[in-house]
Design a protein around this motif. Structure first.
Motif, short mmCIF file in Angstrom:
data_model
loop_
_atom_site.label_atom_id
_atom_site.label_comp_id
_atom_site.label_asym_id
_atom_site.label_seq_id
_atom_site.Cartn_x
_atom_site.Cartn_y
_atom_site.Cartn_z
N SER A 56 28.73 -21.10 -17.53
CA SER A 56 28.13 -21.86 -16.44
C SER A 56 28.96 -23.12 -16.20
O SER A 56 29.39 -23.78 -17.15
CB SER A 56 26.71 -22.25 -16.80
OG SER A 56 26.31 -23.35 -16.03
N PHE A 57 29.20 -23.45 -14.93
CA PHE A 57 29.95 -24.67 -14.65
C PHE A 57 29.03 -25.86 -14.44
O PHE A 57 29.43 -27.00 -14.63
CB PHE A 57 30.85 -24.46 -13.43
CG PHE A 57 32.00 -23.56 -13.73
CD1 PHE A 57 33.15 -24.06 -14.30
CD2 PHE A 57 31.91 -22.20 -13.47
CE1 PHE A 57 34.21 -23.22 -14.59
CE2 PHE A 57 32.96 -21.36 -13.77
CZ PHE A 57 34.12 -21.87 -14.33
N THR A 58 27.77 -25.58 -14.05
CA THR A 58 26.82 -26.67 -13.89
C THR A 58 26.50 -27.30 -15.25
O THR A 58 26.41 -28.51 -15.39
CB THR A 58 25.48 -26.16 -13.29
OG1 THR A 58 25.78 -25.13 -12.38
CG2 THR A 58 24.72 -27.25 -12.62
N THR A 90 28.21 -24.58 -21.40
CA THR A 90 27.21 -23.66 -21.95
C THR A 90 27.37 -22.28 -21.31
O THR A 90 27.57 -22.21 -20.10
CB THR A 90 25.79 -24.17 -21.63
OG1 THR A 90 25.78 -25.57 -21.80
CG2 THR A 90 24.76 -23.53 -22.51
N PRO A 91 27.30 -21.21 -22.09
CA PRO A 91 27.37 -19.88 -21.49
C PRO A 91 26.14 -19.61 -20.62
O PRO A 91 25.05 -20.14 -20.89
CB PRO A 91 27.38 -18.93 -22.70
CG PRO A 91 27.65 -19.78 -23.88
CD PRO A 91 27.23 -21.16 -23.55
N VAL A 92 26.32 -18.79 -19.58
CA VAL A 92 25.22 -18.46 -18.69
C VAL A 92 24.05 -17.86 -19.45
O VAL A 92 22.88 -18.20 -19.22
CB VAL A 92 25.70 -17.47 -17.60
CG1 VAL A 92 24.52 -16.90 -16.81
CG2 VAL A 92 26.67 -18.16 -16.66
N ALA A 93 24.36 -16.99 -20.41
CA ALA A 93 23.30 -16.32 -21.16
C ALA A 93 22.39 -17.34 -21.84
O ALA A 93 21.16 -17.19 -21.85
CB ALA A 93 23.90 -15.37 -22.18
N THR A 94 22.97 -18.41 -22.38
CA THR A 94 22.17 -19.42 -23.07
C THR A 94 21.28 -20.16 -22.08
O THR A 94 20.09 -20.40 -22.34
CB THR A 94 23.08 -20.43 -23.78
OG1 THR A 94 24.10 -19.70 -24.44
CG2 THR A 94 22.31 -21.26 -24.78
N VAL A 95 21.86 -20.54 -20.93
CA VAL A 95 21.07 -21.26 -19.92
C VAL A 95 19.88 -20.41 -19.50
O VAL A 95 18.74 -20.89 -19.43
CB VAL A 95 21.95 -21.57 -18.68
CG1 VAL A 95 21.12 -22.24 -17.60
CG2 VAL A 95 23.12 -22.44 -19.07
N VAL A 96 20.15 -19.13 -19.24
CA VAL A 96 19.07 -18.23 -18.81
C VAL A 96 18.02 -18.09 -19.90
O VAL A 96 16.82 -18.13 -19.64
CB VAL A 96 19.66 -16.86 -18.43
CG1 VAL A 96 18.57 -15.83 -18.23
CG2 VAL A 96 20.50 -16.97 -17.17
N GLN A 97 18.50 -17.96 -21.13
CA GLN A 97 17.59 -17.80 -22.25
C GLN A 97 16.64 -18.99 -22.39
O GLN A 97 15.47 -18.82 -22.70
CB GLN A 97 18.42 -17.67 -23.53
CG GLN A 97 17.83 -16.77 -24.56
CD GLN A 97 18.84 -16.53 -25.66
OE1 GLN A 97 19.71 -17.37 -25.92
NE2 GLN A 97 18.73 -15.40 -26.31
#
Lengths: 326, 324
Positions: free
Chosen positions: A84-86, A90-97
């Motif tokens: 994720s660039f925002t 952080t990896p996208v998967a972590t943000v989503v999780q």
């Protein structure tokens, strides 16, 4: 069980379709925006992450489409949705999780409440057709036509800015550290009431109208007249005979309209800055964070599919006809 | 209008109605809900055409009156830059209507092609086409629209309409398929098939006319979906923020903290317009529903008339409005 097997195959195909759409969208666009993002963050992105983004967005033009597709699936199965660039790095998967539980709690709970309460009210006004209860219909129509997010804005203005009863934003008091004590949970509930109420208020009308119309149709059926002629109690006819049959299309409708409802509630999270997946999507859109957008779309679609499977299971329990064959 | 109420068993009334079918062609427009809906829709359609000419100010021009509540000079107040909100609303109507109806038309054409072929062809074709429309129904439309438009350069009204249409045709297609399926086995279709009529003639002259009400109803539903989607997209800032529509107004209101500043005039009118337009479309659809399904008729003012006659509208009867 043939019904369930058919449905299951359908969901597998849908999941495949969603993932494939997700694969093709960035490849169909002219000029790849992720290239620009990578250029901007040059030197900060690890080689592994660059490789993942290359596979996700088809940055390597020399590979055949099929090779890209195979690698894409391998990446998904390893749970890697890119960076994720925002929320760099952080990896996208972590943000989503992190955000998914908030959405499941808020949207899941309020949708279920809205479905039950709406169906119950619909049963009642369908039964009492031709009395004052019909006066609820125009009101319900109005609420079913209002965009969710606008109702959210009004609710914030009324309850948190004017009356100062409830907090307007976020999932919990920013001063607190998330853990499982009473203060934190209390704060979560306090922050959840307003968005939950707004979601219920704006989605309930659809269930009410749908159930009402089914009740009106079902009450003219012969078996309802027979039940009445037998002298059964009103209550028993209403719930045991009429509502029981009227609710079946309502549940298959629940499965099909879930996509619409989820879309509406995602925007609701954006209005309330609720830390769920809808707000993450909003941040991703504002920051043009494509990996995050794609990841969020995938996760939302898969969650809706799971909810659909649950609705189908309930349907099988309620409708004996689906269990008969096979 | 001298509408009288008679409660009869359904079979008697269907015969009576069939006998006067010609005069009942526009019975749908005699329905109070439908009239209200059409009137509101007509109002917004006129605004969409003349909005540009009756708007008192240029919606983009900055003025000296900043964050003014409604006054004689600015009927709906001004923004933080002194723009006139009424003018933005009037001019924004056109964008809303164009995208709504363009997307509605494209999606309905898609729905007719896919739904009717699925229902008429049956077999494998049906299985495949139904699966495709179910897939599009289950996938949440808004996130899909967001990731498509978010990655498209530009994002004008035409592109938005296309994207919304491509994601929003499935519901109509599903309903049309179900109805075609039941029409296909009717005698008049079988008869024309036995006569050796071409498949296009059967679909065009035997089946489609019988689907008119459902097509209109699914068109209206799609227009509602398109309008809400477009406004939501504008509100979250996915689409161009310089083209005025009601969602753009809400976008600027939100990004300038209109809520916290107590500037209710900035976002309340736009939302009310959306709700009114949405309600008008919903009312038209209720009118069509009651036109198709007589069991749903007799609500509102009819209830009073029934009570006066001592009739409890409940079980076993289908009250039907009959004109004497």
């Amino acid at each position: 069980m043939r019904f369930l097997a058919r449905r299951f195959i359908f969901y597998v195909i849908t999941a495949w379709a969603a993932i494939t759409i997700n694969f093709f969208i960035p490849r169909a666009m002219e000029g790849n925006p992720v290239d620009a993002l990578l250029a901007r963050y040059q030197g900060q992105v690890s080689p592994d992450a660059i490789r993942a983004l290359t596979v996700l967005f088809g940055l390597d033009k020399n590979q055949s489409l099929w090779d890209q597709y195979v690698q894409y699936w391998q990446l998904l199965f390893s749970g890697n949705l890119g960076l994720s660039f925002t929320f760099f790095p952080t990896p996208v998967a972590t943000v989503v999780q992190q955000s998914l539980p908030w959405t499941l709690g808020l949207v899941g709970l309020s949708t279920v409440i809205s479905f039950f309460v709406g169906t119950l009210i619909g049963t009642a006004i369908g039964w009492k057709r031709g009395t004052w209860a019909d006066g609820l219909l125009p009101v319900a129509t109005f609420f079913s036509a209002v965009p969710y997010f606008w109702l959210g804005l009004l609710a914030i203005m009324l309850f948190s800015l004017t009356l100062k009863l409830l907090p307007a934003a976020q999932g919990y008091d920013p001063g607190l550290i998330p853990n499982l004590d009473f203060i934190f949970i209390g704060s979560v509930i306090q922050h959840g009431i307003l968005p939950a109420l707004t979601i219920v208020l704006s989605s309930i009308a659809g269930w009410m109208l749908g159930m009402r119309n089914m009740m009106v149709t079902v009450t003219s059926e012969d078996y309802v007249s027979v039940a009445q002629a037998k002298g059964l109690s009103e209550r028993r006819i209403m719930f045991g005979y009429a509502a029981r049959n009227a609710i079946l299309p309502q549940i298959s409708g629940f499965a099909l309209s879930l996509g619409f409802i989820v879309s509406g509630t995602l925007v609701m999270e954006m209005v309330f800055s609720y830390p769920g997946i809808g707000f993450v999507l909003y941040q991703a859109v504002s920051a043009k964070d494509y990996p995050l957008m794609q990841g969020v779309f995938l996760v939302i679609t898969l969650s809706v599919l799971v909810a659909n499977i649950i609705a189908d299971l309930v349907y099988t329990l309620l409708d004996p006809r689906t269990r008969q064959e096979g | 209008m001298a509408i009288d109420l008679t409660i009869t068993a359904p079979d008697v009334t269907t015969a009576a109605v069939a006998g006067r079918a010609a005069r009942h062609r526009f019975v749908f427009l005699r329905n109070g809900k439908a009239i209200t809906g059409v009137a509101i829709l007509g109002f917004f359609a006129i605004i969409a055409i003349i909005g540009q000419f009756i708007a008192p100010y240029d919606p983009d021009t900055l003025g000296p009156d900043i964050m003014q509540p409604p006054s004689a000079a600015h009927w709906l107040g001004t923004t933080n830059l002194g723009q006139d909100i009424l003018s933005q609303l009037l001019i924004g109507t056109r964008g809303v209507m164009i995208v709504g109806f363009a997307a509605g038309i494209i999606a309905t054409i898609l729905a007719i092609i896919i739904g009717v072929s699925a229902g008429y062809a049956g077999g494998v074709v049906d299985e495949v086409l139904s699966a495709v429309s179910n897939i599009f129904l289950v996938i949440p439309a808004l996130p899909l629209i967001i990731i498509i438009t978010g990655q498209l350069p530009g994002g004008g009204e035409v592109v938005i309409s296309l994207v919304i249409a491509v994601t929003g045709w499935a519901w109509g297609s599903r309903i049309l398929r179900a109805q075609t399926l039941s029409l296909r086995k009717r005698d008049f279709v079988e008869a024309s098939r036995a006569n050796g009529e071409s498949i296009f003639r059967i679909i065009g002259f035997e089946i489609l006319p019988n689907l008119t009400a459902i097509i209109v109803s699914s068109f209206i539903g799609t227009v509602t979906f398109a309008i809400l989607s477009q406004i939501t997209l504008a509100f979250i800032g996915v689409t161009s923020i310089s083209e005025w529509n009601w969602g753009t107004i809400l976008f600027w209101a939100q990004s300038n903290q209109a809520l916290a500043r107590g500037a209710w005039w900035w976002f309340v009118p736009a939302g009310l317009c959306i709700a009114l337009l949405g309600m008008s479309l919903a009312l038209i659809n209720f009118g069509i529903d009651e036109f198709i399904n007589p069991r749903l008729r007799s609500t509102g003012q009819n209830a009073k008339a029934m009570r006066r006659r001592g009739i409890v509208a409940r079980i076993g009867f289908t009250p039907v409005v009959r004109k004497r």
